[in-house]
Design an enzyme around this catalytic site. Structure first.
Site, PDB file in Angstrom:
ATOM      1  N   LEU A  42       0.815  -1.209   0.000  1.00 23.89           N
ATOM      2  CA  LEU A  42       0.000   0.000   0.000  1.00 23.89           C
ATOM      3  C   LEU A  42       0.853   1.267   0.000  1.00 23.89           C
ATOM      4  O   LEU A  42       1.905   1.325   0.624  1.00 23.89           O
ATOM      5  CB  LEU A  42      -0.909  -0.001   1.238  1.00 23.89           C
ATOM      6  CG  LEU A  42      -1.834  -1.220   1.352  1.00 23.89           C
ATOM      7  CD1 LEU A  42      -2.626  -1.167   2.660  1.00 23.89           C
ATOM      8  CD2 LEU A  42      -2.782  -1.319   0.162  1.00 23.89           C
TER       9      LEU A  42
ATOM     10  N   GLN B 218      -7.853  -0.021 -16.652  1.00 21.83           N
ATOM     11  CA  GLN B 218      -8.560  -0.879 -15.693  1.00 21.83           C
ATOM     12  C   GLN B 218      -9.848  -0.193 -15.211  1.00 21.83           C
ATOM     13  O   GLN B 218     -10.918  -0.805 -15.163  1.00 21.83           O
ATOM     14  CB  GLN B 218      -7.636  -1.168 -14.504  1.00 21.83           C
ATOM     15  CG  GLN B 218      -8.325  -1.766 -13.304  1.00 21.83           C
ATOM     16  CD  GLN B 218      -7.349  -2.215 -12.239  1.00 21.83           C
ATOM     17  OE1 GLN B 218      -6.686  -3.232 -12.409  1.00 21.83           O
ATOM     18  NE2 GLN B 218      -7.256  -1.495 -11.147  1.00 21.83           N
TER      19      GLN B 218
ATOM     20  N   VAL C 183      -2.177   9.773  -7.452  1.00 27.93           N
ATOM     21  CA  VAL C 183      -1.338  10.437  -6.442  1.00 27.93           C
ATOM     22  C   VAL C 183       0.112  10.313  -6.900  1.00 27.93           C
ATOM     23  O   VAL C 183       0.542   9.243  -7.359  1.00 27.93           O
ATOM     24  CB  VAL C 183      -1.539   9.810  -5.044  1.00 27.93           C
ATOM     25  CG1 VAL C 183      -0.629  10.473  -4.014  1.00 27.93           C
ATOM     26  CG2 VAL C 183      -3.005   9.927  -4.621  1.00 27.93           C
TER      27      VAL C 183
ATOM     28  N   ARG D 267       4.971  -0.951  -7.943  1.00 31.61           N
ATOM     29  CA  ARG D 267       6.117  -1.454  -8.721  1.00 31.61           C
ATOM     30  C   ARG D 267       7.294  -0.481  -8.725  1.00 31.61           C
ATOM     31  O   ARG D 267       8.374  -0.849  -9.181  1.00 31.61           O
ATOM     32  CB  ARG D 267       5.686  -1.775 -10.154  1.00 31.61           C
ATOM     33  CG  ARG D 267       4.804  -3.010 -10.244  1.00 31.61           C
ATOM     34  CD  ARG D 267       4.620  -3.486 -11.671  1.00 31.61           C
ATOM     35  NE  ARG D 267       4.062  -4.829 -11.735  1.00 31.61           N
ATOM     36  CZ  ARG D 267       2.767  -5.102 -11.931  1.00 31.61           C
ATOM     37  NH1 ARG D 267       1.904  -4.131 -12.087  1.00 31.61           N
ATOM     38  NH2 ARG D 267       2.347  -6.362 -11.963  1.00 31.61           N
TER      39      ARG D 267
ATOM     40  N   GLY E  39      -1.477   6.412  -2.750  1.00 29.53           N
ATOM     41  CA  GLY E  39      -2.557   6.299  -3.737  1.00 29.53           C
ATOM     42  C   GLY E  39      -3.698   5.452  -3.171  1.00 29.53           C
ATOM     43  O   GLY E  39      -4.871   5.831  -3.232  1.00 29.53           O
ATOM     44  N   HIS E  40      -3.328   4.291  -2.588  1.00 27.06           N
ATOM     45  CA  HIS E  40      -4.362   3.437  -1.976  1.00 27.06           C
ATOM     46  C   HIS E  40      -5.037   4.180  -0.827  1.00 27.06           C
ATOM     47  O   HIS E  40      -6.254   4.106  -0.661  1.00 27.06           O
ATOM     48  CB  HIS E  40      -3.728   2.157  -1.405  1.00 27.06           C
ATOM     49  CG  HIS E  40      -3.098   1.268  -2.431  1.00 27.06           C
ATOM     50  ND1 HIS E  40      -1.742   1.078  -2.503  1.00 27.06           N
ATOM     51  CD2 HIS E  40      -3.636   0.522  -3.427  1.00 27.06           C
ATOM     52  CE1 HIS E  40      -1.466   0.235  -3.486  1.00 27.06           C
ATOM     53  NE2 HIS E  40      -2.591  -0.110  -4.074  1.00 27.06           N
TER      54      HIS E  40
ATOM     55  N   SER F 215       3.170   3.864  -7.454  1.00 22.87           N
ATOM     56  CA  SER F 215       2.833   2.508  -7.891  1.00 22.87           C
ATOM     57  C   SER F 215       3.611   1.535  -7.006  1.00 22.87           C
ATOM     58  O   SER F 215       4.753   1.822  -6.625  1.00 22.87           O
ATOM     59  CB  SER F 215       3.264   2.314  -9.346  1.00 22.87           C
ATOM     60  OG  SER F 215       3.352   0.933  -9.644  1.00 22.87           O
TER      61      SER F 215
HETATM   62  O1  PAF Z   1      -5.350  -2.438  -9.290  1.00 20.27           O
HETATM   63  C1  PAF Z   1      -5.110  -3.464  -8.628  1.00 20.27           C
HETATM   64  O2  PAF Z   1      -4.418  -3.443  -7.599  1.00 20.27           O
HETATM   65  C2  PAF Z   1      -5.670  -4.800  -9.098  1.00 20.27           C
HETATM   66  O3  PAF Z   1      -5.692  -4.878 -10.485  1.00 20.27           O
HETATM   67  C3  PAF Z   1      -7.066  -5.116  -8.498  1.00 20.27           C
HETATM   68  C4  PAF Z   1      -8.104  -4.109  -8.961  1.00 20.27           C
HETATM   69  C5  PAF Z   1      -6.989  -5.133  -6.982  1.00 20.27           C
HETATM   70  C6  PAF Z   1      -7.529  -6.495  -8.980  1.00 20.27           C
HETATM   71  O4  PAF Z   1      -6.634  -7.494  -8.602  1.00 20.27           O
END
Ligand code: PAF
Length: 273
Positions: free
Chosen positions: A24, A144, A167, A178, A27-28, A176
Site C-alpha cells: 500500500l 482498468q 497520487v 512497482r 494512492g491506496h 505505484s
Molecule cells: O489495481 C489493482 O491493484 C488490481 O488490479 C485489483 C483491482 C486489486 C484487482 O486485482
C-alpha cells in the site's frame, strides 16, 4: 466475509470497498479516505491475483509487505481487511471467467492479452463477496478503471464505481507498488513520464490538436532517457478507449514505458485543456 457483509447490509450500513494487491502507498490511502467520507463501513481487500499475471510476469516477485500494510489500514480506521488465499479464490474446479472484449485487447492489453480478463474476474468475485455500495479505483490504472466501469454497467452491478485522481511523488512520478523495483538511474529517468504528459498538456493548451504530433513530441522526449523503452503512447477516447486523431475533451493520453525490467504506466485526462 460474504456473511459479514450481508449482515452489515441488513443493518443498513453502507459499505465502501477498496480492492488492492497490497504494498500500500498514498494512492491506496487516498481511495480509502474517499471511501471513508462516503460510507459507514470500509472493507479493503489484499489479494495478489494470480490470474491477472502472465507466466513471464512478476507474480512471484510482486511485493507483499503485509506486516507494513496492516498499520496503514489501522491508521485509516479500516473496518475489515479481506485477504483470501489463492486456493480459496480459485479452487481446483474453478472454470469461469469474465471476458473483456476489445477494451481489454488494446493499450496494455496488447502486451498483456489475458490481464484484464483476470482483473474483471477477480473484481467480480470480490464484488459478489463484499456487495459494496461503492468501489474505489485509481485513475493511474486508467484502462482498468474504464473497463471496470463498463463491466459494472454492462452487467448491471448495482453500486457506484468511483475513480480517484492519481497520487504522485513530490517529483511527479505516479505512485505505484512497482516503483520499488527501480534502481536509482531508472528512478531518475522515470520522471520523464510525468514530464512527457506535462509536455502534451502544454502542446494542447497552445492549440495543438493533432494526436500524432503530440504523441511524436512525447516519444522524442522519452527517448532522451537511456533506460527508457517505450511500450506505447496513445491518445484515446476515455470512455471507449478508441484512438482519436484530433484531441478534444475527455481524451486519455496514456503510456507504458519500461525502465530496465520495470514497466510503468501513467496517463492524463484532457478536460478543457
Ligand atoms: O489495481 C489493482 O491493484 C488490481 O488490479 C485489483 C483491482 C486489486 C484487482 O486485482
Amino acid at each position: 466475509m460474504q456473511k459479514i457483509c450481508a449482515a452489515l447490509k441488513r443493518k443498513g450500513r453502507t459499505i465502501g470497498f477498496v480492492p488492492t494487491m497490497g504494498a500500500l502507498h498514498k494512492g491506496h490511502l487516498s481511495l480509502i479516505q474517499q471511501a471513508r467520507k462516503d460510507n459507514r463501513t470500509i472493507v479493503v481487500s489484499i489479494f495478489v491475483n494470480p490470474i491477472q499475471f502472465a507466466l513471464h510476469e512478476d507474480l512471484k516477485a510482486y511485493p507483499r509487505p503485509f506486516k507494513k500494510d496492516i498499520p496503514l489500514l489501522q491508521k485509516e480506521n479500516v473496518d475489515f481487511l479481506f485477504y483470501p488465499q489463492a486456493e480459496k479464490m480459485y479452487p481446483e474446479n474453478f472454470r469461469t471467467s469474465v471476458e473483456v472484449k476489445v477494451m481489454g485487447k488494446v493499450l496494455c492489453g496488447v502486451s498483456r492479452p489475458d490481464h484484464f480478463c483476470g482483473v474483471a474476474t477477480v473484481v467480480t468475485k470480490l464484488f459478489n463477496i463484499i456487495q459494496p455500495d461503492a468501489a474505489y479505483f485509481g485513475q493511474k490504472d486508467a484502462q482498468q478503471a474504464t473497463i471496470i466501469r463498463r463491466m459494472a454497467d454492462d452487467l448491471n452491478m448495482p453500486f457506484k464505481i468511483k475513480v480517484m485522481p492519481t497520487v504522485r511523488d513530490t517529483d511527479g512520478l505516479a505512485l505505484s507498488s512497482r516503483n520499488v523495483y527501480l534502481n536509482s538511474q531508472e528512478r531518475q529517468d522515470s520522471l520523464v513520464l510525468s514530464k512527457a504528459l506535462g509536455l502534451a498538456r502544454e502542446l494542447i493548451r497552445h492549440g495543438q490538436r493533432n494526436a500524432l504530433c503530440v504523441i511524436n513530441r512525447m516519444k522524442a522526449l522519452i527517448r532522451t532517457k537511456k533506460t527508457a523503452k517505450i511500450g506505447y503512447i496513445a491518445i484515446v477516447d476515455s470512455r471507449t478507449l478508441n484512438p482519436v486523431k484530433i484531441v478534444g475533451n475527455n481524451c486519455l493520453i496514456c503510456l507504458a514505458v519500461r525502465f530496465g525490467k520495470t514497466r510503468l504506466i501513467d496517463n492524463l485526462l484532457t478536460r478543457g485543456e
